[in-house]
Design a protein around this motif. Structure first.
Motif, PDB file in Angstrom:
ATOM      1  N   LEU A 131      76.492  48.509  69.367  1.00  0.00           N
ATOM      2  CA  LEU A 131      75.582  47.876  68.428  1.00  0.00           C
ATOM      3  C   LEU A 131      74.693  46.858  69.133  1.00  0.00           C
ATOM      4  O   LEU A 131      73.490  46.767  68.851  1.00  0.00           O
ATOM      5  CB  LEU A 131      76.367  47.197  67.309  1.00  0.00           C
ATOM      6  CG  LEU A 131      75.534  46.520  66.216  1.00  0.00           C
ATOM      7  CD1 LEU A 131      74.616  47.524  65.525  1.00  0.00           C
ATOM      8  CD2 LEU A 131      76.447  45.828  65.197  1.00  0.00           C
ATOM      9  N   ALA A 132      75.265  46.114  70.082  1.00  0.00           N
ATOM     10  CA  ALA A 132      74.458  45.142  70.829  1.00  0.00           C
ATOM     11  C   ALA A 132      73.360  45.849  71.612  1.00  0.00           C
ATOM     12  O   ALA A 132      72.210  45.386  71.656  1.00  0.00           O
ATOM     13  CB  ALA A 132      75.356  44.342  71.775  1.00  0.00           C
ATOM     14  N   GLY A 133      73.679  46.983  72.238  1.00  0.00           N
ATOM     15  CA  GLY A 133      72.663  47.742  72.956  1.00  0.00           C
ATOM     16  C   GLY A 133      71.587  48.279  72.033  1.00  0.00           C
ATOM     17  O   GLY A 133      70.391  48.231  72.354  1.00  0.00           O
ATOM     18  N   GLU A 134      71.987  48.778  70.886  1.00  0.00           N
ATOM     19  CA  GLU A 134      71.017  49.292  69.914  1.00  0.00           C
ATOM     20  C   GLU A 134      70.084  48.181  69.429  1.00  0.00           C
ATOM     21  O   GLU A 134      68.876  48.390  69.268  1.00  0.00           O
ATOM     22  CB  GLU A 134      71.749  49.914  68.732  1.00  0.00           C
ATOM     23  CG  GLU A 134      70.806  50.481  67.677  1.00  0.00           C
ATOM     24  CD  GLU A 134      71.518  50.969  66.435  1.00  0.00           C
ATOM     25  OE1 GLU A 134      71.145  50.520  65.328  1.00  0.00           O
ATOM     26  OE2 GLU A 134      72.447  51.802  66.558  1.00  0.00           O
ATOM     27  N   ARG A 135      70.631  47.008  69.196  1.00  0.00           N
ATOM     28  CA  ARG A 135      69.794  45.895  68.724  1.00  0.00           C
ATOM     29  C   ARG A 135      68.757  45.494  69.770  1.00  0.00           C
ATOM     30  O   ARG A 135      67.641  45.088  69.417  1.00  0.00           O
ATOM     31  CB  ARG A 135      70.689  44.712  68.351  1.00  0.00           C
ATOM     32  CG  ARG A 135      71.415  44.915  67.017  1.00  0.00           C
ATOM     33  CD  ARG A 135      72.402  43.809  66.725  1.00  0.00           C
ATOM     34  NE  ARG A 135      72.911  43.905  65.353  1.00  0.00           N
ATOM     35  CZ  ARG A 135      73.968  43.253  64.903  1.00  0.00           C
ATOM     36  NH1 ARG A 135      74.639  42.422  65.717  1.00  0.00           N
ATOM     37  NH2 ARG A 135      74.363  43.389  63.654  1.00  0.00           N
ATOM     38  N   LEU A 136      69.112  45.598  71.041  1.00  0.00           N
ATOM     39  CA  LEU A 136      68.124  45.331  72.090  1.00  0.00           C
ATOM     40  C   LEU A 136      66.958  46.312  71.998  1.00  0.00           C
ATOM     41  O   LEU A 136      65.798  45.935  72.168  1.00  0.00           O
ATOM     42  CB  LEU A 136      68.783  45.448  73.472  1.00  0.00           C
ATOM     43  CG  LEU A 136      69.739  44.337  73.888  1.00  0.00           C
ATOM     44  CD1 LEU A 136      70.407  44.685  75.214  1.00  0.00           C
ATOM     45  CD2 LEU A 136      68.998  43.001  74.004  1.00  0.00           C
ATOM     46  N   VAL A 137      67.268  47.570  71.743  1.00  0.00           N
ATOM     47  CA  VAL A 137      66.210  48.575  71.616  1.00  0.00           C
ATOM     48  C   VAL A 137      65.313  48.257  70.426  1.00  0.00           C
ATOM     49  O   VAL A 137      64.075  48.297  70.521  1.00  0.00           O
ATOM     50  CB  VAL A 137      66.822  49.986  71.478  1.00  0.00           C
ATOM     51  CG1 VAL A 137      65.737  51.025  71.229  1.00  0.00           C
ATOM     52  CG2 VAL A 137      67.619  50.350  72.724  1.00  0.00           C
ATOM     53  N   ARG A 138      65.914  47.929  69.307  1.00  0.00           N
ATOM     54  CA  ARG A 138      65.135  47.651  68.094  1.00  0.00           C
ATOM     55  C   ARG A 138      64.228  46.434  68.259  1.00  0.00           C
ATOM     56  O   ARG A 138      63.194  46.336  67.591  1.00  0.00           O
ATOM     57  CB  ARG A 138      66.078  47.421  66.903  1.00  0.00           C
ATOM     58  CG  ARG A 138      66.857  48.661  66.481  1.00  0.00           C
ATOM     59  CD  ARG A 138      67.566  48.382  65.167  1.00  0.00           C
ATOM     60  NE  ARG A 138      68.491  49.424  64.782  1.00  0.00           N
ATOM     61  CZ  ARG A 138      68.745  49.741  63.515  1.00  0.00           C
ATOM     62  NH1 ARG A 138      68.129  49.098  62.540  1.00  0.00           N
ATOM     63  NH2 ARG A 138      69.621  50.675  63.224  1.00  0.00           N
ATOM     64  N   ALA A 139      64.634  45.515  69.122  1.00  0.00           N
ATOM     65  CA  ALA A 139      63.829  44.305  69.341  1.00  0.00           C
ATOM     66  C   ALA A 139      62.822  44.479  70.471  1.00  0.00           C
ATOM     67  O   ALA A 139      62.041  43.571  70.744  1.00  0.00           O
ATOM     68  CB  ALA A 139      64.747  43.122  69.647  1.00  0.00           C
ATOM     69  N   SER A 140      62.816  45.625  71.098  1.00  0.00           N
ATOM     70  CA  SER A 140      61.981  45.847  72.275  1.00  0.00           C
ATOM     71  C   SER A 140      60.506  45.976  71.912  1.00  0.00           C
ATOM     72  O   SER A 140      60.144  46.407  70.816  1.00  0.00           O
ATOM     73  CB  SER A 140      62.446  47.113  72.996  1.00  0.00           C
ATOM     74  OG  SER A 140      61.551  47.478  74.011  1.00  0.00           O
ATOM     75  N   SER A 141      59.653  45.633  72.874  1.00  0.00           N
ATOM     76  CA  SER A 141      58.211  45.838  72.707  1.00  0.00           C
ATOM     77  C   SER A 141      57.809  47.274  73.012  1.00  0.00           C
ATOM     78  O   SER A 141      56.670  47.679  72.746  1.00  0.00           O
ATOM     79  CB  SER A 141      57.437  44.891  73.634  1.00  0.00           C
ATOM     80  OG  SER A 141      57.772  45.136  74.989  1.00  0.00           O
ATOM     81  N   LEU A 142      58.724  48.057  73.578  1.00  0.00           N
ATOM     82  CA  LEU A 142      58.455  49.472  73.812  1.00  0.00           C
ATOM     83  C   LEU A 142      58.325  50.223  72.491  1.00  0.00           C
ATOM     84  O   LEU A 142      58.861  49.796  71.458  1.00  0.00           O
ATOM     85  CB  LEU A 142      59.592  50.107  74.621  1.00  0.00           C
ATOM     86  CG  LEU A 142      59.680  49.786  76.109  1.00  0.00           C
ATOM     87  CD1 LEU A 142      60.998  50.314  76.672  1.00  0.00           C
ATOM     88  CD2 LEU A 142      58.505  50.399  76.856  1.00  0.00           C
ATOM     89  N   SER A 143      57.652  51.352  72.517  1.00  0.00           N
ATOM     90  CA  SER A 143      57.637  52.252  71.375  1.00  0.00           C
ATOM     91  C   SER A 143      58.968  52.997  71.365  1.00  0.00           C
ATOM     92  O   SER A 143      59.245  53.777  72.279  1.00  0.00           O
ATOM     93  CB  SER A 143      56.468  53.238  71.504  1.00  0.00           C
ATOM     94  OG  SER A 143      56.434  54.116  70.403  1.00  0.00           O
TER      95      SER A 143
END
Length: 270
Positions: A131-143
């Motif tokens: 979940l911590a890894g997924e949250r990093l993705v969701r907060a990313s500036s990447l598409s």
């Protein structure tokens, strides 16, 4: 031709993803600590846990399919007491963060992250790491995109095979719908190239059964005769252990069909 980087491309799900991306006519580069045997992909030596090789692996990459993970339970095919207290984060959290940072430098256009259904209520340390890894993705500036999948049949097979030596199997009665990696790969690759972004439909297997029925089908397929002791779990405890029913896309391959395809006789014949 656009280049796709697949992490975890030598694992069960990753191999299916690579097959489908190659089959769709895309150039594929696989990130691995050591090159594999197949010659229809590029190999990039690298390690998510240390960051070694990631910048080179992402050179000229348009799309990243991030299917790498590090689950001690999955790797050993069983749960140990330590799994209730801690799980390594070097691949799923720090490695994901490194991959996105280098991906931003490289101009990656789409970062698709493969995750797990039910993480928000799960309490096992590995689930909290995911979940911590997924949250990093969701907060990313990447598409970015996130695809959550139910646990895989091959993991259920490993867990049940680990009970084979017991005369009595304690099995929870909770319901869930595990899925085959082939169905997950189909869904992931569709999401990688359909130009949509964000949180995508989660995917689970076609059947919602209680775990006792999955265990009985396993015993029938493997010609085992063991007494099953049903264990009742509260809904809260079941969800904490990851036993949920997905609400999105359903795969096609049933557990019984998977067991037939992966019987010892079938594997030896192949």
């Amino acid at each position: 031709m656009a280049l796709t980087l697949v992490t975890g491309g030598t694992g069960h799900l990753g191999r299916d993803i690579v097959d489908r991306v190659v089959g769709a006519g895309h150039r594929v580069r696989v990130l691995a600590r050591a090159p594999g045997a197949r010659s229809d992909v590029e190999w990039a030596a690298g390690d998510l846990a240390t960051g070694v090789g990631l910048r080179n692996a992402l050179h000229d990459v348009d799309t990243v399919i991030h299917a790498a993970t590090w689950s001690p339970i999955a790797r050993r095919g069983g749960i140990r007491p330590i799994d209730f207290f801690r799980s390594p984060s070097a691949v799923d959290v720090e490695g994901t963060e490194r991959l996105m940072a280098f991906g931003a430098e490289a101009g990656v256009r789409h970062f698709l992250h493969v995750s797990i259904v039910g993480l928000d209520e799960a309490t096992l340390p590995y689930s909290r790491i995911k979940l911590a890894g997924e949250r990093l993705v969701r907060a990313s500036s990447l598409s970015w995109s996130v695809v959550r999948a139910m646990p895989f049949y091959y993991l259920l097979d490993r867990l049940l095979s680990g009970l084979a030596w017991l005369p009595v199997w304690p099995v929870p009665t909770t319901r869930f719908n595990p899925v085959d990696t082939s169905d997950v790969a189909d869904h992931v690759v569709t999401c990688a190239f359909d130009e949509q972004r964000g949180v995508r439909a989660e995917i689970g297997g076609p059947e919602t059964l209680d775990l006792v029925l999955f265990a009985r089908q396993y015993q029938d397929a493997r010609r085992l005769h063991r007494k099953i002791l049903p264990i009742d779990l509260s809904e809260t405890r079941a969800r904490g252990m990851g036993f949920v029913v997905s609400q999105g896309v359903r795969g096609r391959l049933t557990w019984a069909d998977w067991l037939r395809r992966n019987s010892p006789e079938t594997r030896s014949a192949a």
